[in-house]
Design an enzyme around this catalytic site. Sequence first.
Site, PDB file in Angstrom:
ATOM      1  N   LYS A   1      10.414 -58.961 -38.581  1.00 17.35           N
ATOM      2  CA  LYS A   1      10.839 -57.587 -38.848  1.00 17.35           C
ATOM      3  C   LYS A   1      12.314 -57.536 -39.217  1.00 17.35           C
ATOM      4  O   LYS A   1      13.080 -58.464 -38.923  1.00 17.35           O
ATOM      5  CB  LYS A   1      10.587 -56.706 -37.619  1.00 17.35           C
ATOM      6  CG  LYS A   1      11.377 -57.125 -36.374  1.00 17.35           C
ATOM      7  CD  LYS A   1      10.906 -56.354 -35.148  1.00 17.35           C
ATOM      8  CE  LYS A   1      11.700 -56.738 -33.906  1.00 17.35           C
ATOM      9  NZ  LYS A   1      13.086 -56.281 -33.928  1.00 17.35           N
TER      10      LYS A   1
ATOM     11  N   THR B   1      16.445 -56.778 -27.040  1.00 10.61           N
ATOM     12  CA  THR B   1      17.119 -56.239 -25.886  1.00 10.61           C
ATOM     13  C   THR B   1      16.381 -54.980 -25.427  1.00 10.61           C
ATOM     14  O   THR B   1      15.791 -54.269 -26.230  1.00 10.61           O
ATOM     15  CB  THR B   1      18.594 -55.889 -26.180  1.00 10.61           C
ATOM     16  OG1 THR B   1      18.656 -54.915 -27.219  1.00 10.61           O
ATOM     17  CG2 THR B   1      19.359 -57.119 -26.601  1.00 10.61           C
ATOM     18  N   THR B   2      16.450 -54.738 -24.122  1.00  8.85           N
ATOM     19  CA  THR B   2      15.714 -53.623 -23.529  1.00  8.85           C
ATOM     20  C   THR B   2      16.031 -52.308 -24.214  1.00  8.85           C
ATOM     21  O   THR B   2      15.141 -51.495 -24.483  1.00  8.85           O
ATOM     22  CB  THR B   2      16.066 -53.499 -22.035  1.00  8.85           C
ATOM     23  OG1 THR B   2      16.192 -54.797 -21.457  1.00  8.85           O
ATOM     24  CG2 THR B   2      15.034 -52.690 -21.289  1.00  8.85           C
ATOM     25  N   ASP B   3      17.314 -52.091 -24.483  1.00  8.46           N
ATOM     26  CA  ASP B   3      17.778 -50.799 -24.971  1.00  8.46           C
ATOM     27  C   ASP B   3      17.640 -50.615 -26.473  1.00  8.46           C
ATOM     28  O   ASP B   3      17.757 -49.486 -26.967  1.00  8.46           O
ATOM     29  CB  ASP B   3      19.242 -50.585 -24.570  1.00  8.46           C
ATOM     30  CG  ASP B   3      20.105 -51.813 -24.864  1.00  8.46           C
ATOM     31  OD1 ASP B   3      19.707 -52.922 -24.455  1.00  8.46           O
ATOM     32  OD2 ASP B   3      21.167 -51.675 -25.497  1.00  8.46           O
ATOM     33  N   VAL B   4      17.377 -51.699 -27.217  1.00  7.61           N
ATOM     34  CA  VAL B   4      17.301 -51.552 -28.677  1.00  7.61           C
ATOM     35  C   VAL B   4      15.882 -51.873 -29.154  1.00  7.61           C
ATOM     36  O   VAL B   4      15.045 -50.984 -29.255  1.00  7.61           O
ATOM     37  CB  VAL B   4      18.364 -52.419 -29.390  1.00  7.61           C
ATOM     38  CG1 VAL B   4      18.325 -52.171 -30.900  1.00  7.61           C
ATOM     39  CG2 VAL B   4      19.765 -52.074 -28.877  1.00  7.61           C
ATOM     40  N   CYS B   5      15.579 -53.111 -29.430  1.00  3.85           N
ATOM     41  CA  CYS B   5      14.298 -53.420 -30.075  1.00  3.85           C
ATOM     42  C   CYS B   5      13.095 -53.224 -29.157  1.00  3.85           C
ATOM     43  O   CYS B   5      12.031 -52.792 -29.617  1.00  3.85           O
ATOM     44  CB  CYS B   5      14.319 -54.838 -30.639  1.00  3.85           C
ATOM     45  SG  CYS B   5      15.473 -55.002 -32.038  1.00  3.85           S
TER      46      CYS B   5
ATOM     47  N   ASP C   1      11.548 -60.435 -29.786  1.00  6.48           N
ATOM     48  CA  ASP C   1      12.793 -61.087 -30.232  1.00  6.48           C
ATOM     49  C   ASP C   1      13.385 -62.113 -29.260  1.00  6.48           C
ATOM     50  O   ASP C   1      14.609 -62.159 -29.067  1.00  6.48           O
ATOM     51  CB  ASP C   1      13.855 -60.021 -30.535  1.00  6.48           C
ATOM     52  CG  ASP C   1      13.429 -59.070 -31.635  1.00  6.48           C
ATOM     53  OD1 ASP C   1      12.370 -59.272 -32.238  1.00  6.48           O
ATOM     54  OD2 ASP C   1      14.170 -58.088 -31.878  1.00  6.48           O
TER      55      ASP C   1
END
Length: 256
Positions: A133, A162-166, A27
């Site tokens: 996606k 982002t690291t914490d989500v996708c 992303d």
Amino acid sequence: MIEIAAHPRHFPHNGLTQGEVALILIDMQRDFLEPAGYLAAMGYDLGGVRSAIEPARRLLAAARGAGLCILHTRQGYRPDLAEVPAHKLARIQAGQSAIGTPGPLGRFLIRGEPGFQIIPELAPAPGEFIIDKTANSAFWGTDLAAILAAQGIRALIFAGVTTDVCVHCTLREANDRGFECLVARDACGSGDAEAHRAALHMVTVEDGVFGALADVDSIVAALDRMDRALATASPAPSHAEPTPAAESSYLGNWSI
């Protein structure tokens, strides 16, 4: 055996192989990385995501030079938001999410809009795969798993936002699907610094339950060693005079 120096263990466990390791860039789109995009409109700190651009650019160049399989993902929705579940649609309608609302780069996170495109610094090259996606995991509802299987990929290097989500959602599902995973920690970013740090830490718990972490310098160095080893192993072209072919009465295979 060439491995990438990583924490808590080197990657991959049986050494780098050109045809079995892929780089997946998550992303890296204008809507997440530019001041006129979605993430900025939601009030997040762009410094935490934009810091990943230059390391990701270096990593992408090294992966291309080493001949790795390269995949890019893009998060976005249909213009009519038909695939957005009801609870997310309620957040949009309540003004709690900017998805689909007009912005300087077109409607936020809508396919085909300028903000949906990957930033020029990391634009896909011909032959590289683009996975569009709607879920946080790049596996859900896409052909990513089929592409990786067809390409013979067994290990994945992750970068992106982002690291914490996708990034994390795709990493976790990749791990469940049996892929060995490495996160390029300085080529990932988030609009929330604490979430970024926590996401990286979670990769390494239980002796790397989800994979391993490495910085881009270590990854680039290992890819360069692999590339040089492949070049050394490749036989030099022969300059010997061709041997004349022996005369033969064989006239070819005439069968149909």
